[in-house]
Design a protein around this motif. Structure first.
Motif, PDB file in Angstrom:
ATOM      1  N   UNK A 304      68.453  41.473 -55.688  1.00 12.12           N
ATOM      2  CA  UNK A 304      68.028  42.858 -55.923  1.00 12.12           C
ATOM      3  C   UNK A 304      66.557  43.052 -55.572  1.00 12.12           C
ATOM      4  N   UNK A 305      65.685  42.227 -56.153  1.00 12.44           N
ATOM      5  CA  UNK A 305      64.245  42.433 -55.932  1.00 12.44           C
ATOM      6  C   UNK A 305      63.646  41.443 -54.952  1.00 12.44           C
ATOM      7  N   UNK A 306      64.397  40.406 -54.564  1.00 15.40           N
ATOM      8  CA  UNK A 306      63.919  39.460 -53.574  1.00 15.40           C
ATOM      9  C   UNK A 306      63.021  38.360 -54.111  1.00 15.40           C
ATOM     10  N   UNK A 307      62.772  38.333 -55.410  1.00 14.88           N
ATOM     11  CA  UNK A 307      61.932  37.292 -55.997  1.00 14.88           C
ATOM     12  C   UNK A 307      62.736  36.012 -56.202  1.00 14.88           C
ATOM     13  N   UNK A 308      62.013  34.874 -56.266  1.00 14.74           N
ATOM     14  CA  UNK A 308      62.680  33.614 -56.563  1.00 14.74           C
ATOM     15  C   UNK A 308      63.086  33.575 -58.030  1.00 14.74           C
ATOM     16  N   UNK A 309      64.299  33.130 -58.287  1.00 11.58           N
ATOM     17  CA  UNK A 309      64.766  32.983 -59.655  1.00 11.58           C
ATOM     18  C   UNK A 309      64.356  31.603 -60.156  1.00 11.58           C
ATOM     19  N   UNK A 326      69.420  30.096 -64.034  1.00  9.25           N
ATOM     20  CA  UNK A 326      68.445  30.564 -63.051  1.00  9.25           C
ATOM     21  C   UNK A 326      68.252  32.047 -63.333  1.00  9.25           C
ATOM     22  N   UNK A 327      66.998  32.450 -63.515  1.00  9.71           N
ATOM     23  CA  UNK A 327      66.740  33.797 -64.025  1.00  9.71           C
ATOM     24  C   UNK A 327      65.612  34.450 -63.237  1.00  9.71           C
ATOM     25  N   UNK A 328      65.762  35.748 -62.955  1.00 16.16           N
ATOM     26  CA  UNK A 328      64.731  36.510 -62.247  1.00 16.16           C
ATOM     27  C   UNK A 328      63.614  36.865 -63.229  1.00 16.16           C
ATOM     28  N   UNK A 329      62.379  36.521 -62.889  1.00 14.14           N
ATOM     29  CA  UNK A 329      61.255  36.780 -63.795  1.00 14.14           C
ATOM     30  C   UNK A 329      60.943  38.258 -63.950  1.00 14.14           C
ATOM     31  N   UNK A 330      61.392  39.075 -62.991  1.00 17.75           N
ATOM     32  CA  UNK A 330      61.121  40.512 -63.066  1.00 17.75           C
ATOM     33  C   UNK A 330      62.309  41.269 -63.648  1.00 17.75           C
ATOM     34  N   UNK A 331      63.208  40.532 -64.292  1.00 18.54           N
ATOM     35  CA  UNK A 331      64.473  41.117 -64.757  1.00 18.54           C
ATOM     36  C   UNK A 331      64.260  42.311 -65.682  1.00 18.54           C
ATOM     37  N   UNK A 332      63.265  42.254 -66.528  1.00 20.42           N
ATOM     38  CA  UNK A 332      63.073  43.328 -67.500  1.00 20.42           C
ATOM     39  C   UNK A 332      62.358  44.540 -66.921  1.00 20.42           C
ATOM     40  N   UNK A 337      69.338  42.464 -62.504  1.00 16.05           N
ATOM     41  CA  UNK A 337      70.189  41.342 -62.115  1.00 16.05           C
ATOM     42  C   UNK A 337      70.462  40.427 -63.307  1.00 16.05           C
ATOM     43  N   UNK A 338      71.618  39.810 -63.301  1.00 18.90           N
ATOM     44  CA  UNK A 338      71.996  38.903 -64.373  1.00 18.90           C
ATOM     45  C   UNK A 338      71.543  37.485 -64.041  1.00 18.90           C
ATOM     46  N   UNK A 476      71.453  33.570 -52.539  1.00 21.60           N
ATOM     47  CA  UNK A 476      71.125  34.948 -52.925  1.00 21.60           C
ATOM     48  C   UNK A 476      72.060  35.397 -54.046  1.00 21.60           C
ATOM     49  N   UNK A 477      71.472  35.670 -55.201  1.00 21.85           N
ATOM     50  CA  UNK A 477      72.268  36.034 -56.382  1.00 21.85           C
ATOM     51  C   UNK A 477      72.282  37.548 -56.581  1.00 21.85           C
ATOM     52  N   UNK A 478      73.475  38.103 -56.711  1.00 18.82           N
ATOM     53  CA  UNK A 478      73.678  39.522 -56.970  1.00 18.82           C
ATOM     54  C   UNK A 478      74.371  39.674 -58.326  1.00 18.82           C
ATOM     55  N   UNK A 479      74.450  40.888 -58.862  1.00 16.23           N
ATOM     56  CA  UNK A 479      75.043  41.062 -60.196  1.00 16.23           C
ATOM     57  C   UNK A 479      76.474  40.546 -60.317  1.00 16.23           C
ATOM     58  N   UNK A 480      77.292  40.653 -59.251  1.00 19.90           N
ATOM     59  CA  UNK A 480      78.691  40.278 -59.371  1.00 19.90           C
ATOM     60  C   UNK A 480      79.097  39.111 -58.467  1.00 19.90           C
ATOM     61  N   UNK A 481      78.200  38.688 -57.599  1.00 23.94           N
ATOM     62  CA  UNK A 481      78.521  37.566 -56.712  1.00 23.94           C
ATOM     63  C   UNK A 481      77.234  36.884 -56.271  1.00 23.94           C
ATOM     64  N   UNK A 482      77.370  35.803 -55.531  1.00 23.29           N
ATOM     65  CA  UNK A 482      76.208  35.156 -54.939  1.00 23.29           C
ATOM     66  C   UNK A 482      76.612  34.577 -53.589  1.00 23.29           C
ATOM     67  N   UNK A 483      75.623  34.430 -52.706  1.00 21.04           N
ATOM     68  CA  UNK A 483      75.855  33.922 -51.353  1.00 21.04           C
ATOM     69  C   UNK A 483      75.074  32.628 -51.148  1.00 21.04           C
TER      70      UNK A 483
END
Length: 529
Positions: A304-309, A326-332, A337-338, A476-483
């Motif tokens: 979503x935001x392109x940052x490293x998780x 693995x978590x996005x630091x800008x999540x809040x 993104x989950x 690349x992690x998305x809310x419902x899938x990852x690549x």
């Protein structure tokens, strides 16, 4: 038994104006060199936008530290100036490598232990340091003169300020309110997260039009310009502190401070209070670091935001159940993104590599595809090589013209930026030219060691992580899938990838019934996957 040298590759580029393709070209040349020498690559270290005139390079320091672990025998660089352009640093770190029984080699500068090679290496290092420092001296001379006039020296204008026709700072009233809010909230004891929430709820943006993050707040809270004091090259201020009592700011060759040199947004008292709080918070910062092993550290990207998780470990619930993700630091603040379960993803990736690449049939299939690509590349070699040579001559001529202008005293911000950009382009094109050559098709015997190493490496070790990550471009992690973007070029062909899309629900369903068993095995290093 044949003793095959183990090699760690090191590549870097020096500024944000240079593209990451420079690192790709360096690594491609080093891969080809190792293949010719029949050396085994075990680790790759890269520093992006890092100058070789300093040793403040995270991956460089990690490589030096790893050299004492017996993981590799050789550190290979494309050119010696990629290792260091400072002769003192070069000598210090080469001595550390030698102490750890690791030698430094260069693709383009073939050196041995002969007296002639030692002398030539010193000459090359001296030339690299001279070129870097001479260009830096000419550029700094013009920037110092600009700073003494309290004019903006380039880069992004600080939040709260705009530039007038003379490139002097003037207050931007709307942005200045955000700056005041940041300082006042921090002085009142609010943390970064709360300040960011308030700023974003009010629609405030950074100078680049983005939502606020912790890094942007950190820069703002340390910028003395907001008190009305013009500061240039403040990163060197600590080194000059001892001289300020006896010399003016003009005498300090690295830092310029001019009182009332720009408009004031906050009081000096508020600024000093914030600095005291920052120092206290820095001393009391938490020192508990996760011992968790993250196999895919640095490879998982928020879709979503392109940052490293980044890895996140916590213990929740009455039973303090462990959860590693693995978590996005800008999540809040930026994206919704989950987080992604670390145990599931790591185990799935290990299984995937074993099935899709690291077995005899899969490796032979990948080998066929790579050799097909090599034949296509060789057919277009001459045309591409001529185009690169023409580009290199153009860059050299443009750089020469700008250097002549700087030597005549014609110095502007745009000219300085253009000089840096051209120098990076020159290094990039030169690297591509040096590494560009007709490729030889590879045989199964050239890559079969990968399967042997895959089976023998102990899980959850740095060596295992380095081995696995050479086959992963990114995830690349998305809310419902990852690549999963697999690198299937076998270390010979760049940007030869295969993308595998996986639904999160499928991943969780696959591991849900045996979560504890799988995660326990993976953490203990006993996984047979």
């Amino acid at each position: 038994m044949l003793n095959i040298p183990r090699v760690a590759l090191y590549a870097r580029f020096s500024s944000d104006n240079q593209r990451s393709e420079s690192i790709d070209a360096q690594i491609r040349a080093m891969n080809q060199f190792c293949k010719q020498q029949h050396w085994q690559i075990v680790s790759t270290y890269t520093d992006e936008a890092r100058s070789a005139t300093t040793d403040n390079r995270p991956q460089f320091q990690q490589m030096i530290a790893d050299s004492g672990k017996g993981v590799f025998d050789i550190v290979l660089v494309h050119k010696l100036d990629r290792f260091s352009r400072d002769r003192y640093d070069s000598a210090i770190y080469k001595k550390r490598l030698k102490k750890n029984h690791v030698r430094l080699c260069s693709v383009l500068e073939r050196m041995d232990d002969s007296p002639e090679s030692i002398m030539m290496e010193s000459v090359l290092e001296g030339m690299a340091e001279y070129y870097s420092k001479n260009l830096g001296r000419e550029v700094m001379k013009g920037m110092n003169e600009t700073a003494l006039q309290c004019k903006h020296t380039g880069g992004c204008t600080p939040l709260g300020f705009d530039l007038d026709e003379n490139r002097k700072l003037v207050i931007n009233p709307h942005e200045a309110e955000a700056v005041k809010l940041i300082f006042e909230m921090y002085a009142d004891g609010y943390g970064y997260s709360k300040i960011i929430d308030v700023l974003n709820s009010r629609g405030c943006k950074t100078k680049k039009g983005q939502d606020f993050g912790k890094n942007s707040l950190y820069e703002i809270l340390g910028n003395e310009k907001y008190t009305g004091t013009y500061v240039f090259n403040r990163a060197s201020s600590k080194a000059c502190d001892g001289k300020r009592n006896n010399h003016s700011s003009k005498d300090c060759s690295r830092t310029i401070r001019i009182e009332n040199g720009c408009p004031q947004i906050i009081t000096k008292e508020l600024f000093e209070k914030v600095q005291r709080l920052r120092e206290a918070n820095r001393r009391n910062a938490g020192r508990y670091h996760s011992k968790e092993f993250y196999l895919l550290s640095g490879k998982v990207i928020c879709g979503i935001c392109g940052k490293k998780m980044q890895g996140d470990l916590r213990f929740s619930g009455r039973n303090k159940n462990r959860l590693a993700t693995y978590r996005c630091n800008t999540r809040r603040t930026i994206c919704e993104n989950k987080e992604l379960n670390k145990d599931y993803l790591d185990a799935y990736l290990v299984t995937l590599l074993g099935e899709r690449l690291l077995n005899v049939n899969a490796l032979k299939k990948a080998l066929t595809a790579v050799n097909r690509h090599i034949r296509q590349f060789n057919r277009s070699y001459e045309k591409n090589h001529d185009a690169l040579e023409e580009e290199y001559l153009t860059v050299q001529e443009n750089l020469k013209n700008i250097t002549n202008a700087i030597e005549k005293g014609i110095i502007t911000d745009s000219l300085i930026e253009r000089a840096e950009q051209l120098e990076n382009e020159r290094v990039e094109v030169e690297t591509k030219l040096d590494s560009m050559q007709l490729l030889s098709e590879i045989r199964y015997s050239d890559v079969s060691y990968m399967i042997t190493e895959w089976k023998s490496l102990e899980r959850n070790t740095e060596s295992f992580r380095s081995f696995v990550q050479q086959f992963i471009k990114e995830i690349r992690a998305f809310p419902h899938n990852f690549e999963i973007v697999l690198d299937v070029g076998l270390g010979v062909v760049d940007d030869f990838t295969e993308i595998i899309s996986v639904q999160r629900s499928d991943l969780y369903a696959q591991f849900q019934s045996k979560t504890r068993e799988e995660s326990s095995c993976l953490r203990s290093g006993k996984s047979d996957i």
